[in-house]
Design an enzyme around this catalytic site. Structure first.
Site, PDB file in Angstrom:
ATOM      1  N   HIS A 151      -2.070  29.336 -50.764  1.00 58.89           N
ATOM      2  CA  HIS A 151      -2.500  29.377 -49.362  1.00 58.89           C
ATOM      3  C   HIS A 151      -2.393  27.995 -48.720  1.00 58.89           C
ATOM      4  CE1 HIS A 151      -4.215  30.953 -45.841  1.00 58.89           C
ATOM      5  NE2 HIS A 151      -5.495  31.004 -46.167  1.00 58.89           N
ATOM      6  N   ASP A 206      12.829  46.124 -50.097  1.00 55.61           N
ATOM      7  CA  ASP A 206      13.773  46.876 -50.927  1.00 55.61           C
ATOM      8  C   ASP A 206      14.738  45.895 -51.591  1.00 55.61           C
ATOM      9  OD1 ASP A 206      15.686  48.509 -52.039  1.00 55.61           O
ATOM     10  OD2 ASP A 206      16.159  49.597 -50.189  1.00 55.61           O
TER      11      ASP A 206
END
Length: 417
Positions: free
Chosen positions: A147, A360
């Site tokens: 982060h 994908d």
């Protein structure tokens, strides 16, 4: 579930990072985020091992070069010397299928070791990936990013770029990120800063439960002008407020906290595909313990809090303002309001708008997406979109004792999955 890590390597950019990009100075927002890693897990029913994952990762890291570097906290910089992203290959033993894991919240064994930023050592990878293969031919891909350099929107941009490179073999134009936020909001001397970690409570043993708000339930809870996410948040917030009253033996004032992704919401637009931290905390108004607030009122409160947060931060990129001063002023005001007396903070994070189901790699889209391990200091609920796209999954994180009581709430029982 027995997971065996069989190989760990460092994947470096396929071409060296130019000398003028070797030192990446983190932004003011990066400087003051909570020290932790953000992780998402993607589940694929069929995932042939054709070697493209590693090759395409090396290609993608050319453009996302800070993720292959190491954070130097004393200098507030990332050393982009192509040390590499961590890539772990693992296998699940036994007859467990990927489809058996759908709906299960125990993702820790599917994820890389979580460094959690407690030390932020110079050898800690900023990006770690674990690919776990199953005997059924399926796989999970867990991606964990610091982060300190990325928020969830940046992670989505990276996943889009990596999966596109894997699927097309580099046959289409790559997704090019922008790291301009660091120059638009440069880091600042610590004496002017804000330590988000000081606003956290004590560490605790965390339990996770997944609530499912299907389309039919959301239709019952919402009107045409109400978002399904806010309605689901209101139901959970109401239950957490009841829980807080039970555990403390009295009603307490409360606020609802939610980070806002400010990309596309600032007066001066942020760069396209802006990577780094660009999320800001919003708070509802402080609600008195004497007020009786229903679901409808909570929905309105949450919406008002988000709109107020957007208004407060809209000028952070304006050339005639020092955005850092805006951030300091707003955050200090909020912290003073929230912590001036005993106040219960209900915390939500909305991941439902991110396109994790579009990732994908060439095998088809994920059959499910899940949240990686979290270590919140207090309650935290992460909202995810359901696979069908018309429902909301809520990943509720509470300490173990509170979770036992939370599960007994009459309203919550309706949505436990």
């Amino acid at each position: 579930m027995n997971i065996n890590q069989i190989n760990t390597k460092l994947i470096k950019p396929i071409t060296p990072t130019p000398q003028n990009l070797k030192n990446y100075h983190i932004s003011f927002l990066d400087q003051h985020v909570v020290k932790k890693y953000i992780a998402v897990v993607l589940y694929y029913q069929s995932a042939p091992d054709n070697g493209r994952l590693e090759d395409s990762l090396a290609e993608t890291l050319v453009h996302f070069y800070p993720l292959a570097g190491r954070y130097i906290k004393t200098d507030l910089t990332v050393d982009c010397s192509d040390q590499g992203a961590e890539f772990i290959e693992a296998e699940a033993r036994g007859d467990v299928r990927v489809t058996d894991l759908i709906g299960k919240t125990d993702t820790i064994h599917l994820c890389p070791e979580q460094y959690f930023g407690l030390d932020e050592g110079v050898d800690d990878p900023l990006l770690s990936i674990q690919v776990t293969r199953f005997s059924c031919g399926g796989a999970t891909i867990a991606v964990s990013v610091s982060h300190r350099v990325f928020d969830v929107s940046s992670l989505e941009t990276f996943l889009s770029a990596w999966s596109s490179a894997s699927k097309t073999g580099g046959g289409v134009a790559p997704v090019i990120p922008s790291f301009a936020l660091a120059s638009l909001l440069p880091n600042k001397d610590e004496k002017f800063g804000l330590d988000s970690n000081k606003c956290q409570g004590k560490e605790q043993k965390i339990a996770v439960k997944r609530l499912l708000f299907e389309k039919r339930a959301l239709t019952r809870l919402t009107s045409e002008r109400t978002s399904g996410v806010r309605a689901a948040c209101a139901v959970i917030a109401k239950a957490l407020i009841r829980l807080d009253r039970t555990t403390h033996g009295k009603s307490r004032d409360f606020v609802v906290f939610q980070p806002i992704n400010m990309r596309g919401r600032t007066g001066v637009p942020s760069p396209k595909n802006a990577c780094g931290n660009m999320s800001f905390g919003s708070f509802t108004r402080r609600v008195s313990a004497k007020e009786e607030v229903g679901i409808g009122e909570l929905v309105g409160l949450i919406g008002d809090g988000v709109r107020r947060g957007i208004a407060e931060y809209t000028e952070i990129l304006c050339p005639d303002r020092d955005g850092r001063d805006v951030i300091i002023h707003v955050r200090n005001k909020n912290i003073k309001e929230v912590f001036k007396s005993e106040t219960f903070v209900v915390s939500f994070t909305d991941w439902s708008k991110f396109g994790f189901y579009e990732v994908d790699f060439g095998w088809g889209r994920p059959i499910w997406s899940g949240v990686g391990p979290q270590r919140p200091r207090g309650n935290q609920t992460i909202m995810m979109r359901s696979k069908e796209g018309d429902g909301i999954e809520a990943w509720v994180h509470l300490n173990e004792d509170d979770m036992d009581l939370f599960e007994q709430d009459v309203e919550i029982k309706l949505f436990l999955s």
